[in-house]
Design a protein around this motif. Sequence first.
Motif, PDB file in Angstrom:
ATOM      1  N   ASP A   1      -3.522   9.260 -48.642  1.00  0.00           N
ATOM      2  CA  ASP A   1      -4.733   8.968 -47.885  1.00  0.00           C
ATOM      3  C   ASP A   1      -5.170  10.238 -47.163  1.00  0.00           C
ATOM      4  OD1 ASP A   1      -6.821   7.915 -46.492  1.00  0.00           O
ATOM      5  OD2 ASP A   1      -5.649   6.449 -45.392  1.00  0.00           O
ATOM      6  N   THR A   2      -6.250  10.838 -47.612  1.00  0.00           N
ATOM      7  CA  THR A   2      -6.692  12.097 -47.025  1.00  0.00           C
ATOM      8  C   THR A   2      -7.429  11.890 -45.716  1.00  0.00           C
ATOM      9  OG1 THR A   2      -8.710  12.029 -48.331  1.00  0.00           O
ATOM     10  CG2 THR A   2      -6.856  13.255 -49.252  1.00  0.00           C
ATOM     11  N   GLU A   3      -7.860  10.666 -45.424  1.00  0.00           N
ATOM     12  CA  GLU A   3      -8.602  10.421 -44.195  1.00  0.00           C
ATOM     13  C   GLU A   3      -7.710  10.599 -42.967  1.00  0.00           C
ATOM     14  OE1 GLU A   3     -11.243   6.921 -42.065  1.00  0.00           O
ATOM     15  OE2 GLU A   3     -10.633   6.693 -44.134  1.00  0.00           O
ATOM     16  N   PHE A   4      -6.424  10.295 -43.111  1.00  0.00           N
ATOM     17  CA  PHE A   4      -5.512  10.372 -41.987  1.00  0.00           C
ATOM     18  C   PHE A   4      -4.460  11.446 -42.232  1.00  0.00           C
ATOM     19  CE2 PHE A   4      -7.101   6.019 -42.082  1.00  0.00           C
ATOM     20  CZ  PHE A   4      -7.698   5.964 -40.841  1.00  0.00           C
ATOM     21  N   ALA A   5      -4.906  12.652 -42.443  1.00  0.00           N
ATOM     22  CA  ALA A   5      -3.996  13.764 -42.697  1.00  0.00           C
ATOM     23  C   ALA A   5      -3.213  14.090 -41.430  1.00  0.00           C
ATOM     24  CB  ALA A   5      -4.784  14.978 -43.157  1.00  0.00           C
ATOM     25  N   VAL A   6      -2.037  14.647 -41.581  1.00  0.00           N
ATOM     26  CA  VAL A   6      -1.140  14.911 -40.455  1.00  0.00           C
ATOM     27  C   VAL A   6      -1.672  16.006 -39.545  1.00  0.00           C
ATOM     28  CG1 VAL A   6       1.174  15.680 -39.831  1.00  0.00           C
ATOM     29  CG2 VAL A   6       0.859  14.097 -41.725  1.00  0.00           C
ATOM     30  N   GLU A   7      -2.132  17.126 -40.100  1.00  0.00           N
ATOM     31  CA  GLU A   7      -2.541  18.247 -39.268  1.00  0.00           C
ATOM     32  C   GLU A   7      -3.651  17.888 -38.275  1.00  0.00           C
ATOM     33  OE1 GLU A   7      -2.884  19.340 -42.810  1.00  0.00           O
ATOM     34  OE2 GLU A   7      -0.924  20.259 -43.034  1.00  0.00           O
ATOM     35  N   PRO A   8      -4.736  17.240 -38.692  1.00  0.00           N
ATOM     36  CA  PRO A   8      -5.762  16.887 -37.701  1.00  0.00           C
ATOM     37  C   PRO A   8      -5.220  15.952 -36.622  1.00  0.00           C
ATOM     38  CG  PRO A   8      -6.696  16.782 -39.884  1.00  0.00           C
ATOM     39  CD  PRO A   8      -5.211  16.979 -40.045  1.00  0.00           C
ATOM     40  N   ALA A   9      -4.314  15.066 -36.975  1.00  0.00           N
ATOM     41  CA  ALA A   9      -3.738  14.163 -35.985  1.00  0.00           C
ATOM     42  C   ALA A   9      -2.907  14.940 -34.980  1.00  0.00           C
ATOM     43  CB  ALA A   9      -2.895  13.093 -36.681  1.00  0.00           C
ATOM     44  N   GLU A  10      -2.157  15.923 -35.467  1.00  0.00           N
ATOM     45  CA  GLU A  10      -1.362  16.753 -34.562  1.00  0.00           C
ATOM     46  C   GLU A  10      -2.262  17.577 -33.644  1.00  0.00           C
ATOM     47  OE1 GLU A  10       1.151  19.013 -37.136  1.00  0.00           O
ATOM     48  OE2 GLU A  10       2.574  17.366 -37.411  1.00  0.00           O
ATOM     49  N   GLU A  11      -3.349  18.104 -34.198  1.00  0.00           N
ATOM     50  CA  GLU A  11      -4.295  18.871 -33.390  1.00  0.00           C
ATOM     51  C   GLU A  11      -4.928  17.989 -32.326  1.00  0.00           C
ATOM     52  OE1 GLU A  11      -7.093  20.628 -36.066  1.00  0.00           O
ATOM     53  OE2 GLU A  11      -5.570  21.810 -37.081  1.00  0.00           O
ATOM     54  N   ALA A  12      -5.269  16.780 -32.677  1.00  0.00           N
ATOM     55  CA  ALA A  12      -5.863  15.852 -31.724  1.00  0.00           C
ATOM     56  C   ALA A  12      -4.864  15.504 -30.620  1.00  0.00           C
ATOM     57  CB  ALA A  12      -6.326  14.585 -32.437  1.00  0.00           C
ATOM     58  N   ALA A  13      -3.608  15.309 -30.982  1.00  0.00           N
ATOM     59  CA  ALA A  13      -2.577  14.999 -29.994  1.00  0.00           C
ATOM     60  C   ALA A  13      -2.391  16.162 -29.020  1.00  0.00           C
ATOM     61  CB  ALA A  13      -1.263  14.666 -30.692  1.00  0.00           C
TER      62      ALA A  13
ATOM     63  N   ALA B   1      -4.640  18.459 -28.227  1.00  0.00           N
ATOM     64  CA  ALA B   1      -5.832  18.529 -27.394  1.00  0.00           C
ATOM     65  C   ALA B   1      -5.790  17.459 -26.309  1.00  0.00           C
ATOM     66  CB  ALA B   1      -7.092  18.368 -28.248  1.00  0.00           C
ATOM     67  N   PHE B   2      -5.344  16.268 -26.660  1.00  0.00           N
ATOM     68  CA  PHE B   2      -5.230  15.182 -25.693  1.00  0.00           C
ATOM     69  C   PHE B   2      -4.241  15.555 -24.590  1.00  0.00           C
ATOM     70  CE2 PHE B   2      -3.126  11.295 -24.210  1.00  0.00           C
ATOM     71  CZ  PHE B   2      -4.229  10.621 -23.696  1.00  0.00           C
ATOM     72  N   GLN B   3      -3.090  16.108 -24.987  1.00  0.00           N
ATOM     73  CA  GLN B   3      -2.080  16.496 -24.002  1.00  0.00           C
ATOM     74  C   GLN B   3      -2.613  17.586 -23.080  1.00  0.00           C
ATOM     75  OE1 GLN B   3       1.243  17.515 -26.474  1.00  0.00           O
ATOM     76  NE2 GLN B   3       1.959  15.388 -26.634  1.00  0.00           N
ATOM     77  N   GLN B   4      -3.339  18.538 -23.619  1.00  0.00           N
ATOM     78  CA  GLN B   4      -3.919  19.597 -22.791  1.00  0.00           C
ATOM     79  C   GLN B   4      -4.925  19.012 -21.806  1.00  0.00           C
ATOM     80  OE1 GLN B   4      -5.481  22.426 -25.569  1.00  0.00           O
ATOM     81  NE2 GLN B   4      -3.482  23.360 -25.973  1.00  0.00           N
ATOM     82  N   ASN B   5      -5.739  18.064 -22.262  1.00  0.00           N
ATOM     83  CA  ASN B   5      -6.714  17.427 -21.372  1.00  0.00           C
ATOM     84  C   ASN B   5      -6.008  16.636 -20.276  1.00  0.00           C
ATOM     85  OD1 ASN B   5      -8.912  18.450 -22.715  1.00  0.00           O
ATOM     86  ND2 ASN B   5      -9.214  16.649 -23.982  1.00  0.00           N
ATOM     87  N   GLN B   6      -4.898  15.991 -20.622  1.00  0.00           N
ATOM     88  CA  GLN B   6      -4.138  15.235 -19.623  1.00  0.00           C
ATOM     89  C   GLN B   6      -3.551  16.180 -18.580  1.00  0.00           C
ATOM     90  OE1 GLN B   6      -5.264  12.359 -19.841  1.00  0.00           O
ATOM     91  NE2 GLN B   6      -3.502  11.082 -20.285  1.00  0.00           N
ATOM     92  N   ARG B   7      -3.019  17.317 -19.033  1.00  0.00           N
ATOM     93  CA  ARG B   7      -2.454  18.293 -18.093  1.00  0.00           C
ATOM     94  C   ARG B   7      -3.536  18.833 -17.163  1.00  0.00           C
ATOM     95  NH1 ARG B   7      -0.160  21.218 -22.700  1.00  0.00           N
ATOM     96  NH2 ARG B   7       1.475  19.866 -23.457  1.00  0.00           N
ATOM     97  N   THR B   8      -4.699  19.124 -17.714  1.00  0.00           N
ATOM     98  CA  THR B   8      -5.821  19.657 -16.934  1.00  0.00           C
ATOM     99  C   THR B   8      -6.261  18.629 -15.893  1.00  0.00           C
ATOM    100  OG1 THR B   8      -6.540  20.980 -18.821  1.00  0.00           O
ATOM    101  CG2 THR B   8      -8.147  20.620 -17.071  1.00  0.00           C
TER     102      THR B   8
END
Length: 54
Positions: free
Chosen positions: A28-40, A42-49
């Motif tokens: 399933d190319t819609e849910f590729a691992v790399e974009p999910a890791e990048e999103a995670a 980014a989310f963690q950085q936003n939470q820290r900020t």
Amino acid sequence: MAEQHNQASKAEVQTTKLNKMPAANQEDTEFAVEPAEEAAEAFQQNQRTATNEE
């Protein structure tokens, strides 16, 4: 006078290619691992900020 139906039947809708579930074990190319890791990350950085700004 008989009514004419301009809609697809339930069987026609259920057998269309776009309405079928993906086959098991297909990649399933819609849910590729790399974009999910990048999103995670980014989310963690936003939470820290947000935590540091409070």
